[in-house]
Design an enzyme around this catalytic site. Structure first.
Site, PDB file in Angstrom:
ATOM      1  N   SER A  18       0.868  -1.178   0.000  1.00  0.00           N
ATOM      2  CA  SER A  18       0.000   0.000   0.000  1.00  0.00           C
ATOM      3  C   SER A  18       0.905   1.229   0.000  1.00  0.00           C
ATOM      4  CB  SER A  18      -0.939  -0.029   1.215  1.00  0.00           C
ATOM      5  OG  SER A  18      -1.879   1.007   1.160  1.00  0.00           O
ATOM      6  N   HIS A  45      -2.793  -1.036  -3.327  1.00  0.00           N
ATOM      7  CA  HIS A  45      -4.025  -0.266  -3.148  1.00  0.00           C
ATOM      8  C   HIS A  45      -4.050   0.934  -4.086  1.00  0.00           C
ATOM      9  CE1 HIS A  45      -4.373  -1.931   1.210  1.00  0.00           C
ATOM     10  NE2 HIS A  45      -4.832  -2.775   0.320  1.00  0.00           N
ATOM     11  N   ASP A 137      -4.441  -4.521   5.850  1.00  0.00           N
ATOM     12  CA  ASP A 137      -4.867  -5.421   4.773  1.00  0.00           C
ATOM     13  C   ASP A 137      -3.729  -6.400   4.479  1.00  0.00           C
ATOM     14  OD1 ASP A 137      -6.403  -6.543   2.772  1.00  0.00           O
ATOM     15  OD2 ASP A 137      -5.813  -5.069   1.256  1.00  0.00           O
TER      16      ASP A 137
END
Length: 340
Positions: A18, A45, A137
């Site tokens: 990310s 992401h 995540d």
């Protein structure tokens, strides 16, 4: 299917990142050889509706060809498959697909979705890698890889621009190795070249189909698995259930939006703050409407005065509410502290 036959190693590498992850990813990819005996799958992401030039960046970084997944191509070794914006990556039966579906942890593509599908489809042949990023995540997906016999690698938080994702994975997923990106690349090559101690599981390609069917059954069931929280999903407003998986708590709504505890706190806080500001905006807009109507009916003094009085009253309320919103808004966006 990559790596079929004798001598199969860990030939499915899934990587999630990310914020700050592109730098770590390019370093990792630069240290992978062109004849890597594994296929690499990458999810980073991305904002909804955004564009991605990640394949071009990775093509410049190292010898492995990189491309966005379109359709459901067969998996080939020595290639990098990149998740396109607003689609999950899903592995199944020797192919990779870009699929729609509910966001997970507020993201599509989501790292957990990719990791979970790889764990079910390729089991002990899978290597999961978590790089720099915020929140958590990928933690549950990395646990799934470990539970299915695969290998978990995590970037050393001290080398990450954003250490939340690596720290969460280290805390909850018990990774096999924690290292800087260049060292992670060396480990990936080593794992791809080393034959597994056990033969590949027959029919592993059906794993994601079984998982998808299980999820479908769960979404049709009432009550949902887990504990009814009385809370609502930040994404769709539906009822949400909590599941405790050892020391990790997750939340899931009927249609499939899912969150880890930390992400749920952040997403709920974001919605709560938006609702507070929306309330203030609506009151201020109503003040403006009342004043416009007072002007419109200025030839009817009683009506005009009524609108002006209501505008003055609402303006006083807005003046009282604004400092309250200023104070409450930061409080609803609190995250979960790391107690070590």
């Amino acid at each position: 299917m990559p790596g079929e036959g004798d001598g199969t190693g860990h030939d499915v590498v899934v990587i999630g990142a990310s914020a700050g992850g592109i730098e770590a990813l390019t370093t990792l990819v630069a240290n992978l050889p062109g004849d890597l005996r594994a296929a690499v799958f990458v999810v980073i992401h991305l904002p909804t509706g955004g564009t991605s030039v990640l394949p071009a960046i990775l093509n410049r970084a190292g010898p492995l060809p990189a491309e966005h997944v379109q359709g459901s191509p067969k998996i080939e070794q020595g290639r990098i498959y990149v998740g396109p914006p607003d689609f999950h990556l899903e592995l199944d039966d020797g192919s990779v697909s870009a699929v729609s579906g509910p966001r997970e942890n507020g993201h599509r593509p989501a790292i957990d979705h990719l990791f979970r599908s790889a764990a079910h489809a390729f089991r002990q042949r899978t290597v999961g890698v978590i790089l720099s990023g915020t929140l958590d995540d990928g933690t549950l997906g990395l646990r799934a890889i470990k539970e299915h016999g695969g290998v978990a690698l995590v970037q050393d938080p001290s080398t990450a621009q954003h250490e939340s994702m690596p720290r969460s994975a280290i805390k909850y997923a018990n990774p096999d190795e924690v290292a800087a990106p260049a060292e992670l690349a060396r480990l990936i090559v080593e794992l791809a070249d080393d034959p597994l101690e056990t033969t590949p599981i027959e029919g592993t390609g059906t794993g994601m189909n079984e998982q998808a069917e299980q999820v479908a059954r769960e979404t049709r069931r009432h009550p949902q698995p887990g504990e009814d929280t009385g809370l609502t999903c930040p994404e769709c407003g539906g009822a949400i259930w909590r599941q405790d998986n050892g020391d990790v708590t997750s939340f899931r709504c009927r249609v499939g939006h899912s969150y880890t505890a930390e992400t749920f706190v952040v997403e709920q806080g974001r919605i709560a703050e938006a609702a507070l500001w929306t309330s203030l905006r609506l009151i201020e807009e109503r003040v403006q409407l009342m004043r416009q109507l007072a002007e419109r009916f200025r030839d009817q003094p009683r009506t005009s005065s009524s609108f002006l009085a209501k505008a003055d009253e609402l303006e006083r309320h807005a003046g009282t509410l604004r400092p309250m919103v200023d104070g409450v808004a930061p409080a609803v966006t609190v995250g979960i502290a790391d107690d070590g």
